[in-house]
Scaffold this motif. Structure first.
Motif, mmCIF file in Angstrom:
data_model
loop_
_atom_site.group_PDB
_atom_site.id
_atom_site.type_symbol
_atom_site.label_atom_id
_atom_site.label_comp_id
_atom_site.label_asym_id
_atom_site.label_seq_id
_atom_site.Cartn_x
_atom_site.Cartn_y
_atom_site.Cartn_z
ATOM 1 N N TRP A 1 32.140 41.113 13.707
ATOM 2 C CA TRP A 1 30.718 40.927 13.435
ATOM 3 C C TRP A 1 30.341 39.473 13.144
ATOM 4 C CZ3 TRP A 1 28.491 39.134 8.884
ATOM 5 C CH2 TRP A 1 27.100 39.157 8.878
ATOM 6 N N PHE A 2 31.045 38.845 12.231
ATOM 7 C CA PHE A 2 30.615 37.560 11.712
ATOM 8 C C PHE A 2 30.621 36.461 12.772
ATOM 9 C CE2 PHE A 2 31.162 33.499 9.640
ATOM 10 C CZ PHE A 2 30.134 33.519 8.719
ATOM 11 N N LEU A 3 31.757 36.227 13.419
ATOM 12 C CA LEU A 3 31.841 35.144 14.400
ATOM 13 C C LEU A 3 30.941 35.380 15.618
ATOM 14 C CD1 LEU A 3 35.599 34.196 14.050
ATOM 15 C CD2 LEU A 3 33.600 33.000 13.130
ATOM 16 N N PRO A 4 30.826 36.617 16.150
ATOM 17 C CA PRO A 4 29.853 36.831 17.231
ATOM 18 C C PRO A 4 28.408 36.533 16.800
ATOM 19 C CG PRO A 4 31.444 38.609 17.205
ATOM 20 C CD PRO A 4 31.680 37.792 15.962
ATOM 21 N N THR A 5 28.073 36.879 15.558
ATOM 22 C CA THR A 5 26.728 36.591 15.055
ATOM 23 C C THR A 5 26.510 35.088 14.952
ATOM 24 O OG1 THR A 5 26.722 38.674 13.817
ATOM 25 C CG2 THR A 5 25.119 36.998 13.147
#
Length: 144
Positions: free
Chosen positions: A119-123
């Motif tokens: 979730w975090f890095l794609p966001t």
């Protein structure tokens, strides 16, 4: 471990710096690829050649000095990454810093790492893709 924000800025070229026009021309001709390596032995001027290119060709540059950040955890790496982005491109990370710290406090280390990739890095990547100015991210002193 947070490092001084001044380390995230492209180094200034010393007064005695000799421009590397051939290298700069090669970097310009490369057309700003997603990933590029500047590789040579120690003391050949790689960092200064890249800094010269960034000062003349790019609107914004995030300089991430890996030599200063040797032996840090994944958490510290991402924490410093967010700081570096915020120093150079203020407001781009939005509330991600708060979400990052909340995530780290609320889950196990394995869940934290999985959440970073899921979730975090794609966001973060989506938010960076919305930046209209030409920018570049440099991992300085990366040793494979």
């Amino acid at each position: 471990m947070l490092i001084p924000v001044s380390l995230f800025r492209v180094p200034y070229l010393p007064p005695q710096y000799v421009p590397r026009q051939i290298l700069e021309n090669a970097m310009v001709r490369s057309g700003f690829p997603q990933v590029a390596f500047c590789e040579a032995g120690g003391g050949y001027g790689k960092s200064m050649a890249v800094a010269e290119f960034l000062h003349t060709q790019v609107d914004y540059a995030i300089w991430y000095p890996l030599e200063q950040l040797r032996d840090i955890s994944l958490f510290s790496f991402v924490e410093n990454l967010l700081c570096a982005i915020e120093v150079v491109l203020p407001g781009v990370t939005g509330q991600l810093g708060n979400h990052f710290h909340e995530l780290q406090r609320s889950v196990s280390a394995a869940e934290f790492e999985a959440s970073l990739y899921k979730w975090f890095l794609p966001t973060l990547q989506q938010q960076l893709a919305q930046v209209e100015q030409r920018w570049i991210f440099v991992l300085e002193n990366y040793h494979r």
